[in-house]
Design a protein around this motif. Structure first.
Motif, PDB file in Angstrom:
ATOM      1  N   GLN A  99       0.875  -1.244   0.183  1.00  0.00           N
ATOM      2  CA  GLN A  99      -0.094  -0.045  -0.041  1.00  0.00           C
ATOM      3  C   GLN A  99       0.792   1.166   0.030  1.00  0.00           C
ATOM      4  N   SER A 100       1.777   1.119   0.937  1.00  0.00           N
ATOM      5  CA  SER A 100       2.675   2.362   0.871  1.00  0.00           C
ATOM      6  C   SER A 100       4.180   2.109   1.504  1.00  0.00           C
ATOM      7  N   VAL A 101       5.157   2.803   1.165  1.00  0.00           N
ATOM      8  CA  VAL A 101       6.406   2.804   1.625  1.00  0.00           C
ATOM      9  C   VAL A 101       6.920   4.246   2.182  1.00  0.00           C
ATOM     10  N   ASP A 102       7.072   4.328   3.404  1.00  0.00           N
ATOM     11  CA  ASP A 102       7.427   5.401   3.934  1.00  0.00           C
ATOM     12  C   ASP A 102       8.935   5.677   4.362  1.00  0.00           C
ATOM     13  N   PHE A 103       9.521   6.454   3.609  1.00  0.00           N
ATOM     14  CA  PHE A 103      11.085   6.450   4.176  1.00  0.00           C
ATOM     15  C   PHE A 103      11.475   7.778   4.421  1.00  0.00           C
ATOM     16  N   SER A 104      10.651   8.593   4.762  1.00  0.00           N
ATOM     17  CA  SER A 104      10.987  10.093   5.129  1.00  0.00           C
ATOM     18  C   SER A 104      11.760  10.010   6.183  1.00  0.00           C
ATOM     19  N   ALA A 105      11.806   9.067   7.208  1.00  0.00           N
ATOM     20  CA  ALA A 105      12.430   9.134   8.691  1.00  0.00           C
ATOM     21  C   ALA A 105      13.979   8.576   8.271  1.00  0.00           C
ATOM     22  N   TYR A 106      14.231   8.114   7.083  1.00  0.00           N
ATOM     23  CA  TYR A 106      15.412   7.647   6.787  1.00  0.00           C
ATOM     24  C   TYR A 106      16.291   8.673   6.329  1.00  0.00           C
ATOM     25  N   GLN A 132      19.832  -0.191  -2.097  1.00  0.00           N
ATOM     26  CA  GLN A 132      21.127  -0.157  -2.767  1.00  0.00           C
ATOM     27  C   GLN A 132      21.537   0.951  -3.632  1.00  0.00           C
ATOM     28  N   ARG A 133      22.635   1.252  -3.827  1.00  0.00           N
ATOM     29  CA  ARG A 133      23.230   2.216  -4.560  1.00  0.00           C
ATOM     30  C   ARG A 133      22.848   2.140  -5.997  1.00  0.00           C
ATOM     31  N   PRO A 134      22.962   3.402  -6.708  1.00  0.00           N
ATOM     32  CA  PRO A 134      22.438   3.640  -8.246  1.00  0.00           C
ATOM     33  C   PRO A 134      23.318   2.408  -8.929  1.00  0.00           C
ATOM     34  N   ASN A 167      20.174   6.518  -3.663  1.00  0.00           N
ATOM     35  CA  ASN A 167      19.871   5.113  -3.620  1.00  0.00           C
ATOM     36  C   ASN A 167      18.514   4.521  -3.752  1.00  0.00           C
ATOM     37  N   LYS A 168      18.337   3.518  -3.991  1.00  0.00           N
ATOM     38  CA  LYS A 168      16.922   2.894  -4.208  1.00  0.00           C
ATOM     39  C   LYS A 168      16.545   2.042  -3.023  1.00  0.00           C
ATOM     40  N   GLU A 180       4.972 -12.989  -4.445  1.00  0.00           N
ATOM     41  CA  GLU A 180       5.836 -11.779  -4.076  1.00  0.00           C
ATOM     42  C   GLU A 180       5.360 -10.533  -4.960  1.00  0.00           C
ATOM     43  N   THR A 181       5.329  -9.447  -4.152  1.00  0.00           N
ATOM     44  CA  THR A 181       5.142  -8.059  -4.728  1.00  0.00           C
ATOM     45  C   THR A 181       6.243  -7.352  -4.587  1.00  0.00           C
ATOM     46  N   THR A 182       6.797  -6.518  -5.524  1.00  0.00           N
ATOM     47  CA  THR A 182       8.039  -5.770  -5.225  1.00  0.00           C
ATOM     48  C   THR A 182       7.667  -4.246  -5.591  1.00  0.00           C
ATOM     49  N   GLN A 183       8.328  -3.345  -4.801  1.00  0.00           N
ATOM     50  CA  GLN A 183       8.015  -1.914  -5.056  1.00  0.00           C
ATOM     51  C   GLN A 183       9.242  -1.322  -4.828  1.00  0.00           C
ATOM     52  N   GLN A 184       9.840  -0.213  -5.942  1.00  0.00           N
ATOM     53  CA  GLN A 184      10.941   0.452  -5.735  1.00  0.00           C
ATOM     54  C   GLN A 184      10.710   1.879  -5.571  1.00  0.00           C
ATOM     55  N   LYS A 185      11.606   2.400  -4.751  1.00  0.00           N
ATOM     56  CA  LYS A 185      11.434   3.722  -4.603  1.00  0.00           C
ATOM     57  C   LYS A 185      12.716   4.399  -4.585  1.00  0.00           C
ATOM     58  N   THR A 186      13.146   5.603  -4.942  1.00  0.00           N
ATOM     59  CA  THR A 186      14.463   6.304  -5.090  1.00  0.00           C
ATOM     60  C   THR A 186      14.537   7.456  -3.754  1.00  0.00           C
ATOM     61  N   LEU A 187      15.500   7.351  -3.023  1.00  0.00           N
ATOM     62  CA  LEU A 187      15.683   8.126  -1.988  1.00  0.00           C
ATOM     63  C   LEU A 187      16.177   9.693  -2.563  1.00  0.00           C
TER      64      LEU A 187
END
Length: 187
Positions: A99-106, A132-134, A167-168, A180-187
């Motif tokens: 549903q969501s990925v929250d990386f705002s605290a990272y 992971q790095r680019p 980073n991803k 499996e369901t995968t979602q990718q976000k970029t920092l």
């Protein structure tokens, strides 16, 4: 399909000559033409769908043989799914949703949180987070910890990451059959 509501068809179900009689949940009987065999060859999509459904049936039968799994799937029985077998087959056929990925605290500091909300028609087995790095090198990865609500998962960073911009974050959610369901976000 026509409805037959007379004493002659009451309780009748199945194929009779060229007609098919079906019992409905409300006690009525529906009647229609029997399906005709086709000479068309099944498409690749049809064959793949049949095979996937066959695998789901195998999974459902395996669940029936394992008392612990059967008991777990019986918790999902309701008015629409009347047995653990049906719940297990449906679980096999439906992958989890992220549903969501929250990386705002990272911020690249050890202990920073990445929060994932994931759902499934039965249960999310686990959520895996990889940073992971680019260039593709892995900074860190591991399983997130489930909250009591069963759909919020928290991953705490274990590695200091000073160059986290670009980073991803790759999040994978898995259910009991292994979908499996995968979602990718970029920092």
């Amino acid at each position: 399909m026509a409805k037959a509501t007379n004493a002659l068809t009451q309780g009748l179900s199945g194929k009779v000559t060229g007609l098919v009689f079906r019992q409905n949940a409300n006690g009525t009987v529906s009647v229609g033409d029997a399906p005709r065999p086709t000479s068309k060859a099944p498409t690749a999509g049809m064959l793949a769908h049949r095979q996937r459904f066959q695998q789901a049936a195998f999974y459902g039968r395996a669940v029936q043989q394992d008392p612990a799994q059967k008991a777990a799937y019986e918790t999902g029985v309701d008015a629409n799914t009347q047995s653990a077998y049906i719940v297990a087959v449906a679980d096999y056929l439906n992958a989890p949703n992220i549903q969501s990925v929250d990386f705002s605290a990272y911020r690249g500091t050890v202990g920073d949180a990445i929060v994932v909300q994931a759902t499934d028609d039965f249960a999310v087995h686990h959520v895996h987070v990889r940073i992971q790095r680019p260039d593709g090198t892995v900074v860190e990865e591991g399983d997130a910890t489930a909250d009591a609500d069963g759909y919020t998962f928290r991953y705490a960073a274990t590695v200091k990451n000073t160059t986290f911009a670009g980073n991803k974050v790759i999040v994978s959610a898995y259910d009991n059959p292994g979908n499996e369901t995968t979602q990718q976000k970029t920092l």
